[in-house]
Design an enzyme around this catalytic site. Sequence first.
Site, PDB file in Angstrom:
ATOM      1  N   HIS A 171      -2.508   7.604   7.056  1.00  0.00           N
ATOM      2  CA  HIS A 171      -2.798   6.317   6.436  1.00  0.00           C
ATOM      3  C   HIS A 171      -4.189   5.853   6.863  1.00  0.00           C
ATOM      4  O   HIS A 171      -4.990   5.448   6.024  1.00  0.00           O
ATOM      5  CB  HIS A 171      -1.719   5.303   6.830  1.00  0.00           C
TER       6      HIS A 171
ATOM      7  N   GLU B 255      -0.395   4.658  14.382  1.00  0.00           N
ATOM      8  CA  GLU B 255      -0.096   5.894  13.647  1.00  0.00           C
ATOM      9  C   GLU B 255      -0.265   7.119  14.539  1.00  0.00           C
ATOM     10  O   GLU B 255       0.545   8.058  14.489  1.00  0.00           O
ATOM     11  CB  GLU B 255      -0.987   6.008  12.418  1.00  0.00           C
TER      12      GLU B 255
ATOM     13  N   CYS C  20       0.805  -1.219   0.000  1.00  0.00           N
ATOM     14  CA  CYS C  20       0.000   0.000   0.000  1.00  0.00           C
ATOM     15  C   CYS C  20       0.839   1.271   0.000  1.00  0.00           C
ATOM     16  O   CYS C  20       0.303   2.376  -0.125  1.00  0.00           O
ATOM     17  CB  CYS C  20      -0.934  -0.014   1.198  1.00  0.00           C
TER      18      CYS C  20
ATOM     19  N   LYS D 108      -9.564   7.894   3.484  1.00  0.00           N
ATOM     20  CA  LYS D 108     -10.004   6.509   3.273  1.00  0.00           C
ATOM     21  C   LYS D 108     -11.395   6.278   3.843  1.00  0.00           C
ATOM     22  O   LYS D 108     -12.068   5.304   3.484  1.00  0.00           O
ATOM     23  CB  LYS D 108      -9.019   5.528   3.904  1.00  0.00           C
TER      24      LYS D 108
ATOM     25  N   HIS E  86      -9.811   1.885   0.800  1.00  0.00           N
ATOM     26  CA  HIS E  86      -8.359   1.725   0.712  1.00  0.00           C
ATOM     27  C   HIS E  86      -7.998   1.243  -0.688  1.00  0.00           C
ATOM     28  O   HIS E  86      -8.292   0.103  -1.063  1.00  0.00           O
ATOM     29  CB  HIS E  86      -7.890   0.730   1.768  1.00  0.00           C
TER      30      HIS E  86
ATOM     31  N   PHE F 297       1.718  -3.531   3.951  1.00  0.00           N
ATOM     32  CA  PHE F 297       2.091  -4.858   4.452  1.00  0.00           C
ATOM     33  C   PHE F 297       3.573  -5.102   4.163  1.00  0.00           C
ATOM     34  O   PHE F 297       4.097  -4.709   3.127  1.00  0.00           O
ATOM     35  CB  PHE F 297       1.277  -5.946   3.756  1.00  0.00           C
TER      36      PHE F 297
END
Length: 416
Positions: free
Chosen positions: A305, A316, A165, A337, A342, A403
């Site tokens: 994010h 985060e 991502c 998002k 996403h 990831f």
Amino acid sequence: MQLKRVVVTGLGALTPLGNNLETYWSNLLKGVSGAGPITRFDPEKFKTKFACEVKDYDPLNYFDRKEVRKMDLFTQYAMISSEEAIKDSGLDLEKLNREKAGVIWGSGIGGLRTFQEEVSSFSQGDGTPRFNPFFIPKMIADISAGMISIKYGFHGPNFVTVSACASATNAMIDAMTYIKLGKANVMITGGSEASVVEAGMGGFNAMKALSERNDSPETASRPFDKDRDGFVLGEGSGALILEEYEHAKARGAKIYAEVVGGGMSADAHHITAPHPEGLGAHNVMVNALEDAQMKPEEIDYINVHGTSTPLGDVSEVIAIERVFGEHAYNLNISSTKSMTGHLLGAAGAIEAIASVMAIKEQVVPPTINHFTDDERFDPRLNFTFNKAQKREVNAALSNTFGFGGHNTSVVFRKID
């Protein structure tokens, strides 16, 4: 060596909120959700039956039938957003030195639908390898950059970054760096993804990464809400034209913002889970600020994010509080998002566009779907819940994590 300055001179977007930049930005500010029941396939037997799909999309409105057969959906999306960004930039391609123009694109997965269809067809046959001759070039992630460069005749740097991502933001940082070093004058960068297919949904469901709020898809993506239960899968593309500042100024280009820095780091912790103390997220923001030669208190807005996962949102925020200290309470923080879902490898691109537009328009898009406060988050933090907020935005930071522990941040600043 004197590094070059890099600016944004063109934008293009194809998203679950709109099939062009204007519609995308307008719906972000309105707080529109792009989530709805899946139409790409029958999701009846899947745990999650909704996604943030690109809507009202007909490839024949953009390509002829012969072209469509050669391109996976993720490449189609890349071509469309890139074309909008090129037009928006006002570049005169006839006068452009194409040896100094390139394409660096991002995609986390590439042609997943093509792979699924071809392998499924083979497995249901008699074992005879009857594969489409376009199977490999349709599937591989790097074909998106290749196709864009072929269309515009750009002979400069050309490749695709694959970092889950974080892919699109890695692509932007690389594009910025090539221009800073004088190896290019113009770069098309961004990312695209088209993973709303059975393999994509089934795989993420198996990981328990997706929201299963099937009774209310439009409220399923709820970053920083106490009852968040996973992310909503999205698809689409975002493109930015990065240009050397003097090159842009010489041709009288419209300049949205300056790209002043980028950071990268690794969690080195787990294949999918973020570092619980936000170590990588902390380091990447520090790296980006150092690269931009800016102090934390110079940032006004962070497009986080913020995927709406129980662990990711917490780590985060821990990192933001460590990096920004007391200034964290002066920031506007938002997760777009909550509206787009996403977009995986394309997420960084459309979120960078949101950050650039926040600087241009001096307004911060919201984090929608906030219903219940999470006691783990300091109430003094401004998550821009549910409604866009007008404010002075001179500098914005955009975070994208993937990831594998990949972390990227990019910093934009209002042009002097």
